[in-house]
Design a protein around this motif. Sequence first.
Motif, PDB file in Angstrom:
ATOM      1  N   LEU A 125      27.620  -1.479 -13.649  1.00  0.00           N
ATOM      2  CA  LEU A 125      27.525  -2.919 -13.636  1.00  0.00           C
ATOM      3  C   LEU A 125      27.748  -3.462 -12.231  1.00  0.00           C
ATOM      4  O   LEU A 125      28.739  -4.107 -11.915  1.00  0.00           O
ATOM      5  CB  LEU A 125      28.549  -3.526 -14.594  1.00  0.00           C
ATOM      6  CG  LEU A 125      28.252  -4.976 -15.014  1.00  0.00           C
ATOM      7  CD1 LEU A 125      26.845  -5.088 -15.574  1.00  0.00           C
ATOM      8  CD2 LEU A 125      29.250  -5.446 -16.013  1.00  0.00           C
ATOM      9  N   THR A 126      26.783  -3.190 -11.369  1.00  0.00           N
ATOM     10  CA  THR A 126      26.774  -3.747 -10.021  1.00  0.00           C
ATOM     11  C   THR A 126      25.352  -3.658  -9.496  1.00  0.00           C
ATOM     12  O   THR A 126      24.598  -2.760  -9.886  1.00  0.00           O
ATOM     13  CB  THR A 126      27.735  -2.985  -9.090  1.00  0.00           C
ATOM     14  OG1 THR A 126      27.795  -3.630  -7.832  1.00  0.00           O
ATOM     15  CG2 THR A 126      27.283  -1.562  -8.880  1.00  0.00           C
ATOM     16  N   PRO A 127      24.925  -4.602  -8.653  1.00  0.00           N
ATOM     17  CA  PRO A 127      23.547  -4.570  -8.167  1.00  0.00           C
ATOM     18  C   PRO A 127      23.242  -3.296  -7.395  1.00  0.00           C
ATOM     19  O   PRO A 127      24.075  -2.798  -6.642  1.00  0.00           O
ATOM     20  CB  PRO A 127      23.480  -5.810  -7.257  1.00  0.00           C
ATOM     21  CG  PRO A 127      24.614  -6.684  -7.688  1.00  0.00           C
ATOM     22  CD  PRO A 127      25.680  -5.760  -8.165  1.00  0.00           C
ATOM     23  N   SER A 128      22.030  -2.770  -7.574  1.00  0.00           N
ATOM     24  CA  SER A 128      21.648  -1.552  -6.858  1.00  0.00           C
ATOM     25  C   SER A 128      21.603  -1.787  -5.362  1.00  0.00           C
ATOM     26  O   SER A 128      21.798  -0.865  -4.578  1.00  0.00           O
ATOM     27  CB  SER A 128      20.284  -1.065  -7.354  1.00  0.00           C
ATOM     28  OG  SER A 128      19.287  -2.048  -7.139  1.00  0.00           O
ATOM     29  N   SER A 129      21.338  -3.030  -4.956  1.00  0.00           N
ATOM     30  CA  SER A 129      21.322  -3.332  -3.526  1.00  0.00           C
ATOM     31  C   SER A 129      22.683  -3.128  -2.899  1.00  0.00           C
ATOM     32  O   SER A 129      22.810  -2.908  -1.701  1.00  0.00           O
ATOM     33  CB  SER A 129      20.880  -4.782  -3.297  1.00  0.00           C
ATOM     34  OG  SER A 129      21.749  -5.691  -3.964  1.00  0.00           O
ATOM     35  N   VAL A 130      23.723  -3.176  -3.726  1.00  0.00           N
ATOM     36  CA  VAL A 130      25.084  -2.943  -3.243  1.00  0.00           C
ATOM     37  C   VAL A 130      25.472  -1.477  -3.412  1.00  0.00           C
ATOM     38  O   VAL A 130      25.980  -0.835  -2.492  1.00  0.00           O
ATOM     39  CB  VAL A 130      26.094  -3.838  -3.989  1.00  0.00           C
ATOM     40  CG1 VAL A 130      27.513  -3.511  -3.565  1.00  0.00           C
ATOM     41  CG2 VAL A 130      25.786  -5.305  -3.728  1.00  0.00           C
TER      42      VAL A 130
ATOM     43  N   PHE B  91      32.642  -7.262  -4.374  1.00  0.00           N
ATOM     44  CA  PHE B  91      32.848  -8.653  -4.011  1.00  0.00           C
ATOM     45  C   PHE B  91      31.699  -9.171  -3.161  1.00  0.00           C
ATOM     46  O   PHE B  91      31.093  -8.437  -2.370  1.00  0.00           O
ATOM     47  CB  PHE B  91      34.150  -8.809  -3.219  1.00  0.00           C
ATOM     48  CG  PHE B  91      35.400  -8.567  -4.014  1.00  0.00           C
ATOM     49  CD1 PHE B  91      36.120  -9.626  -4.554  1.00  0.00           C
ATOM     50  CD2 PHE B  91      35.879  -7.273  -4.226  1.00  0.00           C
ATOM     51  CE1 PHE B  91      37.272  -9.401  -5.289  1.00  0.00           C
ATOM     52  CE2 PHE B  91      37.033  -7.042  -4.951  1.00  0.00           C
ATOM     53  CZ  PHE B  91      37.726  -8.111  -5.474  1.00  0.00           C
ATOM     54  N   TYR B  92      31.439 -10.478  -3.327  1.00  0.00           N
ATOM     55  CA  TYR B  92      30.488 -11.175  -2.467  1.00  0.00           C
ATOM     56  C   TYR B  92      31.127 -12.502  -2.075  1.00  0.00           C
ATOM     57  O   TYR B  92      31.342 -13.371  -2.909  1.00  0.00           O
ATOM     58  CB  TYR B  92      29.165 -11.414  -3.187  1.00  0.00           C
ATOM     59  CG  TYR B  92      28.172 -12.223  -2.387  1.00  0.00           C
ATOM     60  CD1 TYR B  92      27.579 -11.693  -1.240  1.00  0.00           C
ATOM     61  CD2 TYR B  92      27.825 -13.506  -2.776  1.00  0.00           C
ATOM     62  CE1 TYR B  92      26.664 -12.424  -0.509  1.00  0.00           C
ATOM     63  CE2 TYR B  92      26.903 -14.247  -2.057  1.00  0.00           C
ATOM     64  CZ  TYR B  92      26.335 -13.708  -0.914  1.00  0.00           C
ATOM     65  OH  TYR B  92      25.426 -14.440  -0.180  1.00  0.00           O
TER      66      TYR B  92
ATOM     67  N   GLY C 116      30.517  -7.397  -9.718  1.00  0.00           N
ATOM     68  CA  GLY C 116      30.310  -6.203 -10.520  1.00  0.00           C
ATOM     69  C   GLY C 116      31.531  -5.311 -10.527  1.00  0.00           C
ATOM     70  O   GLY C 116      32.508  -5.534  -9.803  1.00  0.00           O
ATOM     71  N   CYS C 117      31.477  -4.271 -11.362  1.00  0.00           N
ATOM     72  CA  CYS C 117      32.590  -3.342 -11.473  1.00  0.00           C
ATOM     73  C   CYS C 117      32.084  -2.046 -12.092  1.00  0.00           C
ATOM     74  O   CYS C 117      31.098  -2.041 -12.836  1.00  0.00           O
ATOM     75  CB  CYS C 117      33.702  -3.931 -12.326  1.00  0.00           C
ATOM     76  SG  CYS C 117      33.155  -4.399 -13.988  1.00  0.00           S
TER      77      CYS C 117
ATOM     78  N   SER D 124      28.259 -14.254  -9.834  1.00  0.00           N
ATOM     79  CA  SER D 124      29.550 -14.110  -9.163  1.00  0.00           C
ATOM     80  C   SER D 124      30.641 -14.749 -10.014  1.00  0.00           C
ATOM     81  O   SER D 124      30.434 -15.796 -10.627  1.00  0.00           O
ATOM     82  CB  SER D 124      29.511 -14.745  -7.766  1.00  0.00           C
ATOM     83  OG  SER D 124      29.187 -16.113  -7.846  1.00  0.00           O
ATOM     84  N   ILE D 125      31.801 -14.098 -10.048  1.00  0.00           N
ATOM     85  CA  ILE D 125      32.918 -14.517 -10.888  1.00  0.00           C
ATOM     86  C   ILE D 125      34.161 -14.676 -10.014  1.00  0.00           C
ATOM     87  O   ILE D 125      34.457 -13.818  -9.179  1.00  0.00           O
ATOM     88  CB  ILE D 125      33.220 -13.477 -11.989  1.00  0.00           C
ATOM     89  CG1 ILE D 125      31.932 -13.093 -12.735  1.00  0.00           C
ATOM     90  CG2 ILE D 125      34.279 -14.008 -12.941  1.00  0.00           C
ATOM     91  CD1 ILE D 125      31.318 -14.193 -13.538  1.00  0.00           C
ATOM     92  N   ARG D 126      34.900 -15.758 -10.217  1.00  0.00           N
ATOM     93  CA  ARG D 126      36.159 -15.945  -9.477  1.00  0.00           C
ATOM     94  C   ARG D 126      37.193 -14.941  -9.976  1.00  0.00           C
ATOM     95  O   ARG D 126      37.414 -14.793 -11.183  1.00  0.00           O
ATOM     96  CB  ARG D 126      36.672 -17.363  -9.658  1.00  0.00           C
ATOM     97  CG  ARG D 126      35.820 -18.441  -9.005  1.00  0.00           C
ATOM     98  CD  ARG D 126      36.466 -19.798  -9.161  1.00  0.00           C
ATOM     99  NE  ARG D 126      37.798 -19.801  -8.559  1.00  0.00           N
ATOM    100  CZ  ARG D 126      38.754 -20.691  -8.854  1.00  0.00           C
ATOM    101  NH1 ARG D 126      38.519 -21.600  -9.796  1.00  0.00           N
ATOM    102  NH2 ARG D 126      39.924 -20.635  -8.252  1.00  0.00           N
TER     103      ARG D 126
END
Length: 426
Positions: free
Chosen positions: A2-7, A58-59, A65-66, A167-169
């Motif tokens: 659960l994180t973007p592939s770009s990351v 983080f962004y 994601g995690c 994005s989540i705080r």
Amino acid sequence: MLTPSSVSSINPPVKRQEVVLTTNELVEKIQACSQDQFTGQLDLSIEYSRDQKWSLYFYLGDLIGCTGGVHPIRRWFRQLSHHCPQLPVYIATPESKQPRCWDYDSLATLVRQGEVTLRQMAEIVTGNVMEILFDIIQREEQLHHRSGVQLSYRPIPINSIEANVVSIRVYPLCLEAMQDWEAWQQAGLAKYSPNLAPKISNAEELRWQTSPAVYRNLTTLIDGNQTLRDLAVKLKQNPLPLAQSLMPYVQKGLIGLEEVKDFPSYSVKPATATTSFFAPSGNSASPERSQSTEVTVAYIDDSRLDSQTMSHILNQAGYQFLNIQDPVKALPLLLEHKPSLIFLDLVMPIANGYEICAQIRRISAFKDTPVIILTSNDGIVDRVRAKIVGSSGFLAKPINSEKVLATLQRYLPTSTTAQSQRWNTP
């Protein structure tokens, strides 16, 4: 994942490492990433602890994601099942060319296609993060700081992350995770992980010490394959009250809490809400599998978790799988797809397995179709009643590969003459 592939495709250098000795310090470090508007990957690990490695992404200080921890796929399936019940789930084999949709990018694709809302995606990311934060806190508390959490900061270039990510705080999530842990601890559950699965240890004693209604509910609910978190989603409640309700039986030794394996990889395919097919890849079919690739097996059960277990078994065996979660729509779907064998759960809302089996037998097209009733109540009364309504056989839960395959071999043999065998328990 659960994180973007770009990351996740970037392997940035480690900026610094340190060891956090207390839970409060750990939470402060996570919150500091938000305050510093950190963009990158925060890796957390506990030394000498199996499956205790996590990554938070983080962004500009917000979580996007995690990954990691125990049951990453099971955790994903829970969140998907809870927040996107409109999506039927099927398993993709490693050889399958179907897109794997248990990751961030595939979920984002479903958002663009209109199958999932942006809010649902944010809820899935939040749910995953909340479970991970709780697990990190619990594990650190269980170790009593004998082995701290090691942190590795890996900065990632901002321009490598898509601007439209969810994005989540992080600050509110940390506070909520701490509150959840305190409530879990105050309930006397500190040593029990919500990732453990309840399993009946002494059925006869449990029957004697409970009312018939309570015993029926417990044996229907608990099969040793679903974790406390899995069951909480199924029952649409928080894991805490569920765990509290089971603790008296756990303390008496009537129910145990055991570790279970993670699920295999999943995919999500937009389709009707009641049916989904699990088609194997033709490239890797063994001789045994090739004999059954044209055979459809139906499974009627309102439980998504039991359905995924059955789908995995049948997929690996090379059968085409028809999943019917709404018993009211069972007959039209059975007539449409004409399965060669029907697995039927006994306990379902609105119509139970006995009623559905009797309806199936009234249809001439299914006069000779094997109908196997599945239930946790494996008693003589249930067997007799199942036989009266025309059931071909009886399969006791929990579902496992050995029992299911034995049933298929008995009722779907290569020789049609053997199909006349009836009412023999696999």
